[in-house]
Scaffold this motif. Sequence first.
Motif, short mmCIF file in Angstrom:
data_model
loop_
_atom_site.label_atom_id
_atom_site.label_comp_id
_atom_site.label_asym_id
_atom_site.label_seq_id
_atom_site.Cartn_x
_atom_site.Cartn_y
_atom_site.Cartn_z
N LEU A 1 -21.96 -18.93 -19.80
CA LEU A 1 -20.60 -18.60 -19.39
C LEU A 1 -20.58 -18.11 -17.94
N THR A 2 -21.55 -17.31 -17.60
CA THR A 2 -21.62 -16.79 -16.23
C THR A 2 -21.81 -17.93 -15.23
N SER A 3 -22.65 -18.89 -15.58
CA SER A 3 -22.88 -20.04 -14.69
C SER A 3 -21.60 -20.85 -14.51
N LEU A 4 -20.87 -21.06 -15.61
CA LEU A 4 -19.62 -21.81 -15.54
C LEU A 4 -18.60 -21.08 -14.68
N LEU A 5 -18.54 -19.78 -14.83
CA LEU A 5 -17.58 -18.98 -14.06
C LEU A 5 -17.90 -19.03 -12.58
N GLN A 6 -19.15 -18.90 -12.25
CA GLN A 6 -19.56 -18.92 -10.84
C GLN A 6 -19.34 -20.29 -10.21
N ALA A 7 -19.46 -21.33 -11.01
CA ALA A 7 -19.33 -22.69 -10.48
C ALA A 7 -17.88 -23.11 -10.30
N GLY A 8 -17.01 -22.67 -11.21
CA GLY A 8 -15.64 -23.21 -11.14
C GLY A 8 -14.53 -22.27 -11.57
N GLY A 9 -14.84 -21.02 -11.82
CA GLY A 9 -13.80 -20.09 -12.24
C GLY A 9 -13.56 -20.13 -13.74
N LYS A 10 -12.42 -19.62 -14.17
CA LYS A 10 -12.19 -19.45 -15.60
C LYS A 10 -11.89 -20.76 -16.34
N GLU A 11 -11.41 -21.79 -15.63
CA GLU A 11 -11.04 -23.02 -16.34
C GLU A 11 -12.23 -23.69 -17.02
N PRO A 12 -13.37 -23.84 -16.35
CA PRO A 12 -14.54 -24.41 -17.05
C PRO A 12 -14.99 -23.56 -18.23
N VAL A 13 -14.84 -22.26 -18.11
CA VAL A 13 -15.20 -21.38 -19.22
C VAL A 13 -14.29 -21.65 -20.41
N HIS A 14 -13.00 -21.71 -20.14
CA HIS A 14 -12.03 -21.99 -21.21
C HIS A 14 -12.30 -23.36 -21.85
N ALA A 15 -12.55 -24.36 -21.02
CA ALA A 15 -12.78 -25.72 -21.54
C ALA A 15 -14.00 -25.77 -22.44
N TYR A 16 -15.05 -25.09 -22.01
CA TYR A 16 -16.27 -25.07 -22.82
C TYR A 16 -16.03 -24.39 -24.17
N LEU A 17 -15.40 -23.23 -24.14
CA LEU A 17 -15.16 -22.50 -25.40
C LEU A 17 -14.21 -23.26 -26.32
N ALA A 18 -13.18 -23.87 -25.74
CA ALA A 18 -12.22 -24.63 -26.56
C ALA A 18 -12.89 -25.84 -27.20
N ALA A 19 -13.77 -26.51 -26.47
CA ALA A 19 -14.46 -27.68 -27.03
C ALA A 19 -15.40 -27.26 -28.16
N GLU A 20 -16.09 -26.16 -27.97
CA GLU A 20 -16.98 -25.66 -29.03
C GLU A 20 -16.17 -25.27 -30.27
N ALA A 21 -15.02 -24.66 -30.05
CA ALA A 21 -14.17 -24.28 -31.17
C ALA A 21 -13.69 -25.52 -31.93
N GLU A 22 -13.25 -26.51 -31.20
CA GLU A 22 -12.74 -27.73 -31.85
C GLU A 22 -13.82 -28.39 -32.70
N THR A 23 -15.02 -28.48 -32.17
CA THR A 23 -16.11 -29.11 -32.91
C THR A 23 -16.41 -28.36 -34.21
#
Length: 279
Positions: free
Chosen positions: A227-249
């Motif tokens: 999560l920290t890597s995603l945040l540093q690379a692109g802000g909160k949107e990549p973090v949200h996208a990752y968590l939402a995809a994991e939730a959907e699966t």
Amino acid sequence: MWPLEPPAVSARLSFDTCVSNTRDPQRRELLVAAGTSVEDAGTRFRDAAQEGALHDLRSEHFPVPGIGADDAVRWVYKNGMVDGKGRRIYDHLMRAPLHERCPLCGHGTVTTLDHFLPKKLFPALCVDPLNLVPACAECNHAKGERVPSSAETTLLHPYLDRIDQDRWLEARIVDSSPLWLEFFVSPPRSWEQVLAQRTRHHFERFRLAERFAAQANRTLAGIRRQLTSLLQAGGKEPVHAYLAAEAETRLADRPNGWEGVTYRALAENDNFCAGGWPQ
């Protein structure tokens, strides 16, 4: 709480199988004579389950005629099912949950069969497959010898109750140190009041809020670096996208599983997605 297909073996067939190798002539005569009574007990059990009235059943109406409760449990369940010809029925019931996951909590590993109505109080049901629920040790211990005293305190039965078609399990972030997820039952408005109360009672009896929260926090610890890597690379949107995809699966596989609900709760929290985890 997490459904299983009802066993195909009848109460009478299970009983007859379990007593078929009884060698003592007097004991065997008593057990064979009790077959019809055990079959009738199984019918009353099923009728009560169908009517949502398991709490109305009384232990004095479920003896094995001519045999004390302790002897009946030892002769029929212990000698006949656990260690006897009924073992194949026992093993079949134990193998029913996918990935050996306990249907009472949806988390633990199945290690035993729990008697939904306690075997010493309801000896005529001691080898009735509908009364034998595969369970983990923690759920088996938490339930103990309890019997329902009302419709609202009747635990959910994995063979009989179907609730996973609806969204009923939720979680929210508790602002504390360390960060904590609080799980709770949020029944849909379409549910009858009794079902909502039964689900809450089941949730509390097996301490699912605490058990799920502990697992969720371990999951969070495991993904914190990502999560920290995603945040540093692109802000909160990549973090949200990752968590939402994991939730959907995960929710596609288990609609009210704690893992999917964990990811969903994290994805839906803007502060968390913006870096609200221990860095």
